[in-house]
Design a protein around this motif. Sequence first.
Motif, short mmCIF file in Angstrom:
data_model
loop_
_atom_site.label_atom_id
_atom_site.label_comp_id
_atom_site.label_asym_id
_atom_site.label_seq_id
_atom_site.Cartn_x
_atom_site.Cartn_y
_atom_site.Cartn_z
N PRO A 123 7.30 -4.86 0.75
CA PRO A 123 7.51 -4.85 -0.29
C PRO A 123 7.47 -5.21 -1.77
O PRO A 123 8.97 -4.98 -1.97
N THR A 124 7.57 -6.04 -2.21
CA THR A 124 7.81 -7.22 -3.50
C THR A 124 6.35 -7.68 -4.42
O THR A 124 5.59 -7.94 -4.26
N VAL A 125 6.87 -7.92 -5.77
CA VAL A 125 6.25 -7.53 -6.74
C VAL A 125 6.98 -9.32 -7.67
O VAL A 125 8.44 -8.44 -7.98
N LEU A 126 7.02 -9.99 -7.59
CA LEU A 126 7.54 -11.40 -8.57
C LEU A 126 7.04 -11.17 -9.60
O LEU A 126 5.88 -11.56 -10.17
N THR A 220 3.17 -3.87 -29.90
CA THR A 220 2.50 -4.89 -28.63
C THR A 220 1.97 -3.71 -27.29
O THR A 220 2.40 -3.61 -26.59
N ALA A 221 0.53 -4.42 -27.61
CA ALA A 221 -0.33 -4.51 -26.37
C ALA A 221 0.06 -5.03 -25.34
O ALA A 221 0.05 -6.15 -25.11
N THR A 222 1.01 -4.09 -24.22
CA THR A 222 0.83 -5.18 -22.69
C THR A 222 1.00 -4.76 -21.73
O THR A 222 0.98 -2.83 -21.37
N LEU A 223 0.33 -4.93 -20.68
CA LEU A 223 -0.42 -4.85 -19.70
C LEU A 223 0.76 -3.53 -18.96
O LEU A 223 1.47 -4.37 -18.72
N MET A 224 -0.01 -2.73 -17.92
CA MET A 224 1.20 -1.58 -16.96
C MET A 224 1.01 -1.70 -15.96
O MET A 224 1.16 -1.41 -15.00
N SER A 225 0.31 -3.34 -15.52
CA SER A 225 -0.09 -3.65 -14.31
C SER A 225 1.51 -4.28 -13.25
O SER A 225 1.10 -3.44 -12.37
N LEU A 226 2.30 -4.57 -14.04
CA LEU A 226 4.04 -4.68 -13.10
C LEU A 226 3.62 -3.09 -12.82
O LEU A 226 4.44 -2.64 -11.21
N SER A 227 4.13 -2.20 -13.07
CA SER A 227 4.37 -0.97 -12.72
C SER A 227 3.60 -0.15 -12.26
O SER A 227 4.00 0.06 -10.83
N ARG A 228 2.41 -0.52 -11.83
CA ARG A 228 1.60 0.64 -11.41
C ARG A 228 0.96 -0.44 -9.92
O ARG A 228 1.00 0.61 -9.18
N LEU A 229 1.30 -1.19 -9.37
CA LEU A 229 0.93 -2.06 -8.74
C LEU A 229 2.08 -1.99 -7.60
O LEU A 229 2.13 -1.80 -6.39
N ALA A 230 3.76 -2.04 -8.32
CA ALA A 230 4.57 -1.72 -7.81
C ALA A 230 4.40 -0.67 -7.18
O ALA A 230 5.10 -0.39 -5.98
N ARG A 231 4.47 0.40 -7.87
CA ARG A 231 4.29 1.94 -7.74
C ARG A 231 2.88 1.87 -6.13
O ARG A 231 3.08 2.69 -5.24
N LEU A 232 1.19 1.25 -6.45
CA LEU A 232 1.16 0.90 -5.53
C LEU A 232 1.49 0.65 -4.76
O LEU A 232 1.15 1.33 -2.90
N ARG A 234 4.58 0.10 -2.97
CA ARG A 234 5.26 0.88 -2.77
C ARG A 234 7.10 -0.46 -2.68
O ARG A 234 7.27 -0.93 -1.77
N ALA A 235 6.75 -1.03 -3.89
CA ALA A 235 7.26 -2.46 -4.00
C ALA A 235 8.42 -2.62 -4.93
O ALA A 235 8.50 -1.76 -6.00
N ARG A 236 9.70 -3.25 -5.09
CA ARG A 236 10.60 -3.79 -5.64
C ARG A 236 10.07 -4.61 -6.97
O ARG A 236 9.22 -5.80 -6.16
N VAL A 237 10.53 -5.23 -8.00
CA VAL A 237 10.39 -6.26 -8.82
C VAL A 237 11.66 -7.10 -8.83
O VAL A 237 11.99 -6.62 -8.82
N VAL A 238 11.09 -8.81 -8.75
CA VAL A 238 12.22 -9.51 -8.18
C VAL A 238 11.14 -9.90 -8.98
O VAL A 238 10.62 -11.08 -9.62
#
Length: 308
Positions: A123-126, A220-232, A234-238
């Motif tokens: 599982p990977t989030v780009l 700066t108001a920044t979406l936390m979706s990268l972290s949360r989607l990666a955790r949900l 169970r993915a690494r971030v590339v």
Amino acid sequence: MSSLPPTSEPQPLPRGGLVNRLGVAFMHLLAILPLSWVRGLGWLLGQALHALALKRRRIAHVNWRLCFPQDSAAERKRAVRRHFVYFAQAWLDRGWLWQAPLATVQKRLTLTGDLQALQGNEPTVLFAPHFVGMDAGWTALTAHLERRFCGLYAEQANVGLDSWMAEGRQRFGQPHVVAKRQGIKPLVAAMRQGLPLYLLPDMDHGMRDAAFVPFFGVQTATLMSLSRLARLGRARVVPVVSRLTREGYEVTVMSPWPDYPTDDAEADTAEMNRYLEGYICNAPEQYYWVHKRFKTRPGTEPSFYADI
């Protein structure tokens, strides 16, 4: 590297108003022109937009001043003008990205970096920041690699334009495209099935699912979706970073971030911005400066864009 065939032949012009039809017909024409001609037209369009789009030009100046306070006014003006040119060139490039033959697209899109990170089914989030070449990055992945990807799509109000853009982004590799209104469940499910998710979470969309974290030293108001989607998932971030070049685009796949995500979404989001600052500094004029990146302010802090 070998590639999957396109999912369909070039599509007919979408139905809609005359202006839309003429605009899309013009983009079809760009697909058959030499790249140097397309880029020349983009230079002209960029100069015109810089002169006429006063509000967006002022927004870009505010953003640049906040992120690069060490630059003089003259340096800032030159950088913003170059940004408008890159912005216009990248927009016109969508003509050949979405309509030119596969061989032409592959020749103009160079995919480099840690390509091993995209093999297998982990599982990977780009993480794909908002550089002007963000569509080129997606097309490079789907046109060059023999695997399916998942993308998030914001539907356009104009039906004809929406159809043309959606078809263009789904030309190669049979990607799984999820509309924003469908929520996160289809995205998580796709990641767990081995489809890397192409995510662009670096804009200011208010405080929903966001936190104030530093970006070039500004809260700066920044979406936390990268972290949360990666955790949900169970993915690494590339990270995947796209840079416009004279020959087309250089799309770089970077190695997965170590120890990411953690259990602290806000700390992860601050870490995302730290990485992003480094990517921006490598091609600063190509980042998406015409967006109000600092629109949402903490507490009663005044807007940076109040006079725009």
